[in-house]
Motif scaffolding. Structure first.
Motif, PDB file in Angstrom:
ATOM      1  N   LEU A   1      -5.164   0.802  -8.435  1.00  0.00           N
ATOM      2  CA  LEU A   1      -4.909   0.046  -7.205  1.00  0.00           C
ATOM      3  C   LEU A   1      -5.203  -1.438  -7.405  1.00  0.00           C
ATOM      4  O   LEU A   1      -4.414  -2.294  -6.995  1.00  0.00           O
ATOM      5  CB  LEU A   1      -5.728   0.604  -6.043  1.00  0.00           C
TER       6      LEU A   1
ATOM      7  N   ARG B   1       2.357   5.842  -7.533  1.00  0.00           N
ATOM      8  CA  ARG B   1       1.286   6.574  -8.226  1.00  0.00           C
ATOM      9  C   ARG B   1       1.598   8.061  -8.290  1.00  0.00           C
ATOM     10  O   ARG B   1       1.364   8.712  -9.307  1.00  0.00           O
ATOM     11  CB  ARG B   1      -0.046   6.351  -7.514  1.00  0.00           C
TER      12      ARG B   1
ATOM     13  N   TYR C   1      -2.461  -2.792  -9.602  1.00  0.00           N
ATOM     14  CA  TYR C   1      -1.211  -2.814  -8.842  1.00  0.00           C
ATOM     15  C   TYR C   1      -1.189  -4.004  -7.879  1.00  0.00           C
ATOM     16  O   TYR C   1      -0.191  -4.704  -7.773  1.00  0.00           O
ATOM     17  CB  TYR C   1      -1.036  -1.501  -8.075  1.00  0.00           C
TER      18      TYR C   1
ATOM     19  N   ARG D   1      -8.086   5.819  -9.814  1.00  0.00           N
ATOM     20  CA  ARG D   1      -7.305   5.386  -8.643  1.00  0.00           C
ATOM     21  C   ARG D   1      -7.643   3.945  -8.286  1.00  0.00           C
ATOM     22  O   ARG D   1      -6.760   3.141  -8.029  1.00  0.00           O
ATOM     23  CB  ARG D   1      -7.610   6.303  -7.467  1.00  0.00           C
TER      24      ARG D   1
ATOM     25  N   VAL E   1       0.840  -1.199   0.000  1.00  0.00           N
ATOM     26  CA  VAL E   1       0.000   0.000   0.000  1.00  0.00           C
ATOM     27  C   VAL E   1       0.877   1.253   0.000  1.00  0.00           C
ATOM     28  O   VAL E   1       0.611   2.211  -0.737  1.00  0.00           O
ATOM     29  CB  VAL E   1      -0.981  -0.005   1.194  1.00  0.00           C
TER      30      VAL E   1
ATOM     31  N   TRP F   1       2.443   1.603  -3.491  1.00  0.00           N
ATOM     32  CA  TRP F   1       1.451   2.005  -4.498  1.00  0.00           C
ATOM     33  C   TRP F   1       1.266   3.518  -4.461  1.00  0.00           C
ATOM     34  O   TRP F   1       1.293   4.177  -5.494  1.00  0.00           O
ATOM     35  CB  TRP F   1       0.113   1.293  -4.270  1.00  0.00           C
TER      36      TRP F   1
END
Length: 131
Positions: A73, A57, A76, A69, A50, A53
């Motif tokens: 996510l 981003r 990812y 988003r 997390v 990411w």
């Protein structure tokens, strides 16, 4: 294009370094609290995902920040699932073969992280943060 790829790889590596510290720090804290090293890694790694990411981003792949988003996510995490499975298999193989001494756990952690990061960069670039 080549310089953009190199710049992304360097930024991805820096973000990976942050993820390595987050993952490793949580891993050592949890082991210090008496957690099994396998279970500790199962908790530390998703938290690091997390964190990386968000950094990737907003820094590494910032040109694609306007994309969904949630979609990024999800993609990812899918990419990370492949990388993390590879990472965890390498980590588990090392400590399964050589024991759970502190140095062995660290070696498995480092080797697993390196192998997983190679898969993760190309997955992030071409799947998760595609233009």
């Amino acid at each position: 294009m080549r310089s953009e790829l190199i710049a992304q790889m360097l930024r991805f590596g820096a973000v990976g370094g942050v993820g390595f510290v987050v993952d490793g720090g949580l891993l050592w804290v949890m082991i210090g609290l008496g957690f099994n090293p396998y279970l500790a890694r199962a908790f530390s790694f998703p938290i690091a995902v997390v964190v990386t990411w968000a950094l990737n981003r907003n820094w590494t792949f910032r040109a694609t920040r306007d994309a969904s988003r949630q979609g990024q996510l999800r993609r990812y995490f899918g990419v990370q699932a492949v990388g993390s499975l590879t990472n965890y298999l390498v980590y588990s193989a090392v400590i399964g073969l050589f024991g759970t001494a502190s140095l062995t756990i660290f070696a498995g952690f480092a080797l697993g992280s390196f192998v997983g990061s190679l898969l993760n960069f190309f997955g992030a670039r071409y799947v998760a943060f595609r233009a």
